[in-house]
Each structure stands twice: as structure tokens, then as C-alpha cells.
Design a protein around this motif. Structure first.
Motif, mmCIF file in Angstrom:
data_model
loop_
_atom_site.group_PDB
_atom_site.id
_atom_site.type_symbol
_atom_site.label_atom_id
_atom_site.label_comp_id
_atom_site.label_asym_id
_atom_site.label_seq_id
_atom_site.Cartn_x
_atom_site.Cartn_y
_atom_site.Cartn_z
ATOM 1 N N GLU A 139 -12.983 -33.756 16.040
ATOM 2 C CA GLU A 139 -11.915 -33.438 15.084
ATOM 3 C C GLU A 139 -10.880 -32.500 15.704
ATOM 4 O OE1 GLU A 139 -11.599 -30.965 10.854
ATOM 5 O OE2 GLU A 139 -13.527 -31.691 11.587
ATOM 6 N N PRO A 140 -9.584 -32.792 15.552
ATOM 7 C CA PRO A 140 -8.543 -31.860 16.011
ATOM 8 C C PRO A 140 -8.695 -30.508 15.327
ATOM 9 C CG PRO A 140 -7.580 -33.993 15.481
ATOM 10 C CD PRO A 140 -9.000 -34.028 14.976
ATOM 11 N N LEU A 141 -8.181 -29.457 15.967
ATOM 12 C CA LEU A 141 -8.385 -28.107 15.465
ATOM 13 C C LEU A 141 -7.402 -27.690 14.368
ATOM 14 C CD1 LEU A 141 -9.079 -26.043 18.717
ATOM 15 C CD2 LEU A 141 -10.723 -26.876 17.039
ATOM 16 N N ASP A 142 -6.422 -28.519 14.070
ATOM 17 C CA ASP A 142 -5.334 -28.093 13.190
ATOM 18 C C ASP A 142 -5.824 -27.497 11.867
ATOM 19 O OD1 ASP A 142 -4.238 -29.721 15.211
ATOM 20 O OD2 ASP A 142 -2.437 -30.018 14.010
ATOM 21 N N GLN A 143 -6.727 -28.203 11.166
ATOM 22 C CA GLN A 143 -7.156 -27.719 9.863
ATOM 23 C C GLN A 143 -7.977 -26.446 9.989
ATOM 24 O OE1 GLN A 143 -6.061 -28.920 6.881
ATOM 25 N NE2 GLN A 143 -6.991 -26.987 6.204
ATOM 26 N N ALA A 144 -8.803 -26.365 11.024
ATOM 27 C CA ALA A 144 -9.582 -25.147 11.248
ATOM 28 C C ALA A 144 -8.653 -23.957 11.475
ATOM 29 C CB ALA A 144 -10.524 -25.320 12.437
ATOM 30 N N LEU A 145 -7.550 -24.166 12.189
ATOM 31 C CA LEU A 145 -6.585 -23.096 12.430
ATOM 32 C C LEU A 145 -5.892 -22.687 11.131
ATOM 33 C CD1 LEU A 145 -5.002 -24.409 15.755
ATOM 34 C CD2 LEU A 145 -6.662 -22.567 15.494
ATOM 35 N N ARG A 146 -5.566 -23.659 10.292
ATOM 36 C CA ARG A 146 -4.956 -23.333 8.993
ATOM 37 C C ARG A 146 -5.920 -22.519 8.129
ATOM 38 N NH1 ARG A 146 -3.369 -28.852 9.402
ATOM 39 N NH2 ARG A 146 -1.161 -29.083 9.886
ATOM 40 N N ASP A 147 -7.188 -22.918 8.144
ATOM 41 C CA ASP A 147 -8.186 -22.192 7.360
ATOM 42 C C ASP A 147 -8.308 -20.753 7.846
ATOM 43 O OD1 ASP A 147 -8.641 -24.513 5.987
ATOM 44 O OD2 ASP A 147 -10.407 -25.078 7.151
ATOM 45 N N PHE A 148 -8.279 -20.581 9.165
ATOM 46 C CA PHE A 148 -8.377 -19.241 9.739
ATOM 47 C C PHE A 148 -7.189 -18.384 9.321
ATOM 48 C CE2 PHE A 148 -6.991 -16.392 13.164
ATOM 49 C CZ PHE A 148 -8.085 -15.540 13.248
ATOM 50 N N LEU A 149 -5.979 -18.936 9.393
ATOM 51 C CA LEU A 149 -4.784 -18.197 9.001
ATOM 52 C C LEU A 149 -4.837 -17.800 7.541
ATOM 53 C CD1 LEU A 149 -1.642 -19.826 10.673
ATOM 54 C CD2 LEU A 149 -2.489 -17.493 10.916
ATOM 55 N N LYS A 150 -5.333 -18.704 6.696
ATOM 56 C CA LYS A 150 -5.439 -18.416 5.273
ATOM 57 C C LYS A 150 -6.346 -17.212 5.031
ATOM 58 C CE LYS A 150 -6.118 -21.977 2.749
ATOM 59 N NZ LYS A 150 -6.821 -23.139 2.120
ATOM 60 N N GLN A 151 -7.493 -17.188 5.681
ATOM 61 C CA GLN A 151 -8.427 -16.090 5.495
ATOM 62 C C GLN A 151 -7.910 -14.810 6.143
ATOM 63 O OE1 GLN A 151 -10.136 -17.995 3.058
ATOM 64 N NE2 GLN A 151 -11.472 -16.310 3.595
ATOM 65 N N ARG A 152 -7.286 -14.931 7.298
ATOM 66 C CA ARG A 152 -6.773 -13.763 8.006
ATOM 67 C C ARG A 152 -5.693 -13.061 7.180
ATOM 68 N NH1 ARG A 152 -2.822 -11.141 9.305
ATOM 69 N NH2 ARG A 152 -2.301 -10.337 11.354
ATOM 70 N N ASN A 153 -4.850 -13.849 6.507
ATOM 71 C CA ASN A 153 -3.768 -13.270 5.725
ATOM 72 C C ASN A 153 -4.221 -12.791 4.346
ATOM 73 O OD1 ASN A 153 -1.723 -13.517 7.645
ATOM 74 N ND2 ASN A 153 -1.367 -15.663 7.126
ATOM 75 N N LYS A 154 -5.451 -13.138 3.948
ATOM 76 C CA LYS A 154 -6.004 -12.610 2.704
ATOM 77 C C LYS A 154 -6.460 -11.177 2.860
ATOM 78 C CE LYS A 154 -9.117 -14.622 0.380
ATOM 79 N NZ LYS A 154 -10.365 -15.350 0.045
ATOM 80 N N LEU A 155 -6.857 -10.819 4.083
ATOM 81 C CA LEU A 155 -7.475 -9.513 4.300
ATOM 82 C C LEU A 155 -6.396 -8.456 4.493
ATOM 83 C CD1 LEU A 155 -10.294 -8.339 4.525
ATOM 84 C CD2 LEU A 155 -10.172 -8.621 6.978
#
Length: 285
Positions: free
Chosen positions: A267-283
Motif C-alpha cells: 500500500e502507498p504511504l499517502d493515507q498513513a501520512l495523512r493519518d499521522f498529520l491529523k493526529q500530530r495536529n490534534k496534540l
């Protein structure tokens, strides 16, 4: 050369993914003034600017710029099961690449990054810092990973709990292979520290589909035990049990307020990177 390749791969992936997006601040309550906006029901009344009200007879919220730099610690499972391959590609290679990209992204946004590697009753610890040299050292340590043995025992966890008292973002990359619930026990302990936790569950397509062409004997990479399987006969029941396991795992993570996502090695990493950004910007630290 391997270090340079990992560095270049991460940089190329992230630069393409970001496509000009590199936000290091968000609107919120902070020290640097940003702008006013009209009051809306539900807004914190403490943010009302009473001087503006006195001048205009209207309610305004004073918004500020607040730094969102945080500490991101990457936890990588390097037990022997991560040697599982689908073709020429292993889980640990995918985990290495995923972690390198996330670390590069975090460093790009000004976050301190740390690394913890779990393998064979050991725990490699790398403190969280924010500079490019530290990122290069993290890449080097990722390249040195050679999965072996079983998952690290709790007696070696103390360095994980010796970090900052502030909330952090913990990113755990693992195949969730466990024999005595040891990984969930670790997650439960980390939860007591009130950190934000993201779990990327690495799977391969052949194990999802039970499609190992030509093989009838399967070996447990961590115990060495073998079993004979007729894949054609076992496939339907296997996939039903696997789907049930994944759903139960998702529920357990949700109950613990842990963000959980399966990622396949094809699987390409694109969605995993989006998920990471979402969580990173929540904190917000």
C-alpha cells in the motif's frame, strides 16, 4: 549508501506529499496575536475581547498563533515476525520506510523526534531532539535494524517512561504479533502517561489472503514451530477468523482511545501520512 538512500526516499516521498503544505502553527489561544473573528455559540468566553466590545458593541474572539512543536517518539517492533515477506519485500522494510518518512515529516515541522526499537528482550533508546543531525542518526539506526527473537519484555521498558512530563505523540509501528498480550499490556501502560498514541499495524497481502503459492508447510518466525496447511481448504475459514481478529483489535484500540490503522506492505504511504498529520495536529503542548 543505504543511509543516503533512506534519507533520499523519505525526502522525496514527503516533499511530494506535502506539495507546498508546511504549517507549523495553528489558530488558537497563545501569545502571538493573529486576528479577530466574530463570536459563535460555544466559544470560550475567556477569549472574548472586551475592549473590542466596548468600541463596537459586538462580541469578538481574539485568536492567536500558538506553536505546535511537540515531541514525537517512534516505537518500532523488530521482533523476528517482522521478517515476514511478501515477495522480496519484508514487513520491517516497510516499517523502516514508513518510520523514516514520518520522522522526516515531523522534523520538517519542527518537532523533536525520538526512536525506540523493540527486539529480542532488548530496547534500543534514542532520546527526542530537534535537529537535522539527529534525524540522520535516526535514519542510521533504522538501517541497522535486523529483526530477531521475540518482543521486548516489560523489564526493559523503563527508558520509555523516563521522558518528558509533557504529553507526546507516540507512533508505534508493529505487526501486533504477540503470545501473551504483551503488546497490549505495553499500550495500557503508555496510556497511563496520557500520551497520544497512533498504532500502524503492518500486514502483508499474502497473509491477508492466505496466498503463499506452492507452500504447504508454515513456520512461526519467532518460535520455529511448523504446521501443515492446505491453503485452498483453509482459506475461507482463515479469512473469516482474520477479519474477526482485526475487528476485535480495532475495538480494543478504540476502547483505549488509540488511533489504529492497518497498513499493507503493498500500500502507498499517502493515507498513513495523512493519518499521522491529523493526529500530530490534534496534540497541543
Amino acid at each position: 549508501m543505504a543511509i543516503k538512500e533512506l534519507n533520499l526516499s523519505a525526502k522525496t516521498t514527503i516533499d511530494g506529499f506535502m506539495n507546498g503544505i508546511n504549517k507549523s502553527t495553528v489558530k488558537g489561544a497563545g501569545l502571538e496575536f493573529s486576528q479577530y473573528r466574530s463570536y459563535q455559540p460555544g466559544d470560550d468566553l475567556r477569549s472574548l475581547d472586551w475592549k473590542m466590545f466596548a468600541r463596537s458593541d459586538r462580541y469578538y474572539i481574539r485568536e492567536s498563533e500558538v506553536e505546535t512543536n511537540i515531541s514525537v517518539r517512534f516505537l518500532v517492533d523488530a521482533s523476528a515476525s517482522m521478517n515476514h515477506s511478501d515477495g522480496d519485500f519484508t514487513k520491517i522494510e516497510y516499517a523502516r520506510y514508513l518510520t523514516a518518512c514520518l520522522a522526516y515529516l515531523a522534523n520538517l515541522q519542527g518537532d523533536a523526534i525520538g526512536l525506540y526499537i523493540f527486539k529480542n528482550a532488548e530496547l534500543f533508546s534514542m532520546v527526542a531532539k530537534q535537529d537535522y543531525q539527529h534525524l540522520a542518526r535516526l535514519f542510521y539506526q533504522l538501517e541497522q535494524i535486523r529483526p530477531e527473537g521475540t518482543f521486548t519484555k516489560p523489564i526493559h521498558y523503563k527508558e520509555i517512561f523516563a521522558g518528558t512530563q509533557k504529553r507526546e505523540l507516540l507512533v508505534f509501528v508493529t505487526d501486533l504479533y504477540q503470545t501473551e498480550n504483551e503488546i497490549f499490556n505495553l499500550l495500557d501502560t503508555l496510556n497511563t502517561l496520557r500520551h497520544e498514541i497512533v498504532v500502524f499495524h503492518v500486514v502483508s497481502r499474502n497473509e491477508m489472503e492466505l496466498d503463499f503459492k506452492g507452500y504447504t508447510t508454515f513456520e512461526d518466525l519467532e518460535t520455529g514451530q511448523t504446521i501443515q496447511i492446505d491453503q485452498a481448504k483453509a482459506r475461507s475459514e482463515y479469512k473469516n477468523k482474520l477479519n474477526l481478529y482485526l475487528e476485535e483489535t480495532r475495538t480494543k484500540m478504540l476502547d483505549r482511545r488509540i488511533y489504529y490503522r492497518t497498513v499493507s506492505t503493498d500500500e502507498p504511504l499517502d493515507q498513513a501520512l495523512r493519518d499521522f498529520l491529523k493526529q500530530r495536529n490534534k496534540l497541543r503542548i
